[in-house]
Design an enzyme around this catalytic site. Structure first.
Site, PDB file in Angstrom:
ATOM      1  N   ASP A 122      20.626  10.127 -26.548  1.00 16.64           N
ATOM      2  CA  ASP A 122      19.600   9.700 -26.126  1.00 16.64           C
ATOM      3  C   ASP A 122      18.905   8.655 -25.522  1.00 16.64           C
ATOM      4  O   ASP A 122      17.672   9.660 -24.334  1.00 16.64           O
ATOM      5  CB  ASP A 122      19.006   9.247 -27.773  1.00 16.64           C
ATOM      6  CG  ASP A 122      19.160  10.873 -28.833  1.00 16.64           C
ATOM      7  OD1 ASP A 122      19.971  11.511 -27.899  1.00 16.64           O
ATOM      8  OD2 ASP A 122      18.633  10.940 -29.897  1.00 16.64           O
ATOM      9  N   CYS A 193      24.455  16.281 -28.959  1.00 12.43           N
ATOM     10  CA  CYS A 193      24.018  17.192 -30.007  1.00 12.43           C
ATOM     11  C   CYS A 193      22.964  18.290 -29.778  1.00 12.43           C
ATOM     12  O   CYS A 193      22.261  18.319 -28.608  1.00 12.43           O
ATOM     13  CB  CYS A 193      22.682  15.952 -31.112  1.00 12.43           C
ATOM     14  SG  CYS A 193      23.758  14.544 -31.478  1.00 12.43           S
ATOM     15  N   SER A 469      14.538  11.412 -34.792  1.00 11.83           N
ATOM     16  CA  SER A 469      15.701  11.871 -34.448  1.00 11.83           C
ATOM     17  C   SER A 469      14.712  13.225 -34.555  1.00 11.83           C
ATOM     18  O   SER A 469      14.520  13.798 -35.084  1.00 11.83           O
ATOM     19  CB  SER A 469      16.850  12.266 -35.188  1.00 11.83           C
ATOM     20  OG  SER A 469      17.493  13.352 -34.852  1.00 11.83           O
TER      21      SER A 469
END
Length: 553
Positions: A122, A193, A469
């Protein structure tokens, strides 16, 4: 041409420097060529960045083939998924600015002529982009790529399913054995992810803003084609040096608007708000929370991706890649085709090369959007005068009013949710988790996943001065500003206060009088600092409001 690196590598007085570089295999011929710094975020603490060491070799081969000389260096990375719900998660947002600073320092120190930044998890993506915009050196961004989906009982899994399974297990809805089976199946190999969570959202942003070549991000990390993508990125950065193509010429105001439109159209992460605000400051581009509201309101939600949708990130690749999304935005008038990209081609030229897979269902037609407006809404009110953000992708209800359940840290809220103390209609308030208060503005996927897993997502809301998230779904409001630690109103909400949230009116208020609010704020006292020294203490002194990107200055 005279290159910046010649200051270090050329001339009689630079003989000592050349001697040092020859010690590790560089030749006089190598040192006359453009020197390209390969900023690698490889690390062995997560699957997201795990293959970047291998991809760097292909980037360097591309650089050499195009007439440049690569010099690889590393920076740090923190896994949100691994550290989520712990004290370690406080390091995540802090790492973004540290990544930017470290890339800048190495690039300035060694006077690279160009930079290829390899990113995946991220914060590595915006951190690298912030550095490139700060340096304004010809550069390219290469996203490592998404993980492939896991499989369990005939459905695709991502890490989101594991977090939600924790809540389901705590509520007695699934067994310990099923939780373990989901845990074991969710992450089958290397890659970031697998939904339109923060990593894939920011990878989308990099292509739409033009800093990454079109159709490079969607290729999964373990796909053999990724080597070709990496090689091409190596060639492109050398070409950027030769043509003096710089990041700030690419990341203009219209490019930022294209990027915001892509976040809205794909149901992307609320973290994109934070990161694009930070990138805009480095690029010298005026950008505010209102711009996200205005662009999201006029841009339809077109891409059916998790966390609220049906498909995973690799399905975008199977549908034809990011260029198909770019073409949709262009055809609908939601993007500016004249914006320049790192390849030297315009956004429109890159989008025109889209090859859509026949029959794909991931990227909707303009005539059949999932929603008529995008996934991000900015709320303001007496609880968030500077603003806060909610992702409405997958939400059916537009308002909630209920009693505040107040927690001064994430762990307290998690215990309440998993212990069955949160009831339908409650509004969970988690404070002192902002940029200064956390410090580091932790994501709340543990808590939000537990709420969903407990079957409360249709009746419970959550408000925090922390972050979420990209895998979060439900009625979740984050980035409340000013934050509690800076004397914001969220810090004086009391247990049982009635809070009203109205998405259509874009409002968020605690139902007390202005006089009562003023009295509570006057009586408020800041809590004792959680860290007296070290990187967190330094960060607290430097970091600004989430409403302006939570940048350090």
């Amino acid at each position: 041409m005279i290159l910046p690196s010649h200051t270090i590598t050329q001339g009689r007085d630079r003989a000592p420097a050349r001697a040092m570089l020859k010690a590790i295999g560089f030749t006089d011929e190598d040192l006359k060529k453009p020197i390209i710094g390969v900023a690698n975020t490889w690390i062995e603490t997560m699957p997201c960045n795990y293959n970047l060491r291998e991809l760097a070799a292909h980037v360097k081969a591309g650089i050499r083939a195009a007439g440049g000389t690569p010099m690889e260096f590393n920076t740090v990375a923190i896994s949100d998924g691994v550290t989520m719900g712990t004290e370690g998660m406080k390091a995540s947002l802090v790492s973004r600015d540290l990544i930017a600073d470290s890339i800048e320092l190495v690039a300035r120190g060694h006077m690279f002529d160009g930079i290829a930044a390899l990113v995946a998890c991220d914060k590595t993506i915006p951190g690298a982009a912030m550095a490139l915009l700060r340096l304004n050196t010809p550069s390219v961004v290469l996203y490592g790529g998404s993980i492939l989906p896991g499989h369990y009982k005939g459905r695709d899994l991502t890490i989101q399913d594991v977090f939600e399974a924790v809540g389901a297990n705590a509520a007695g809805r699934i067994s310990d054995e099923e939780l373990l089976a989901i845990e074991n199946a969710a992450c089958p190999g290397a890659g970031a992810c697998g939904g339109q969570f923060t990593a894939n959202t920011m990878a989308t942003v990099m292509e739409m803003i033009g800093l990454a070549p079109m159709n490079t991000a969607a290729v999964p990390q373990v796909d053999p084609r990724k080597a070709q993508v990496a090689f091409r990125c190596g060639e492109i950065v050398v070409e950027a040096v030769k043509h003096n193509r710089r990041p700030r010429q690419i990341a203009t105001r219209k490019a930022f608007e294209n990027a915001i439109a892509s976040v809205a159209a794909t149901g992307g992460s609320t973290n994109a708000v934070l990161h694009l605000l930070a990138m805009a400051q480095e690029a010298g581009v005026e950008l505010s929370l209102d711009d996200f509201q205005n662009i999201s309101a006029r841009t339809p939600l077109l891409v059916d991706l998790k966390p609220a949708g049906r498909f995973v990130a690799v399905d975008v690749d199977r549908a034809g890649g990011m260029a198909v999304i770019a073409k949709r935005l262009l055809d609908g008038g939601y993007a500016d085709g004249s914006a320049m990209t790192v390849t030297g081609r315009t956004f429109a030229e890159e989008a025109s090369a889209a090859r859509e897979t026949a029959g794909q269902q991931v990227i909707r037609a303009l005539s059949n959007p999932i929603k008529k407006s995008g996934g991000l809404v900015i709320l303001r009110g007496n609880l968030a005068p500077e603003g806060c953000v909610i992702k409405v992708t997958g939400l059916e209800r537009t308002r909630q009013r209920g009693p505040a359940r107040v927690f001064d840290c994430e762990e307290e809220a998690m215990r309440a949710v998993t212990g069955g103390a949160i009831q339908a209609g409650d509004i969970v308030v988690i404070r002192y988790e902002g940029p200064r208060g956390g410090p580091g503005m932790r994501e709340m996927l543990g808590v939000t996943g537990a709420i969903v897993g407990a079957g409360l997502s249709e009746s419970v809301a959550l408000i925090t001065d922390g972050r979420f998230s990209g895998a979060t779904r439900g009625f979740m409001v984050g980035h409340v500003a000013p934050e509690a630690a800076s004397g914001g109103a969220i810090g004086v909400v009391r247990e049982g206060d009635t809070i009203a949230i109205d998405i259509e009116r874009r409002s968020i208020d605690v139902e007390i009088s202005p006089q009562e609010m003023e009295s509570r704020l006057r009586e408020w006292r800041p809590p004792q600092a959680k860290y007296a020294s070290g990187v967190f203490a330094k960060y607290v002194k430097l970091v600004g409001s989430a409403a302006r990107g939570a940048v350090t200055s």
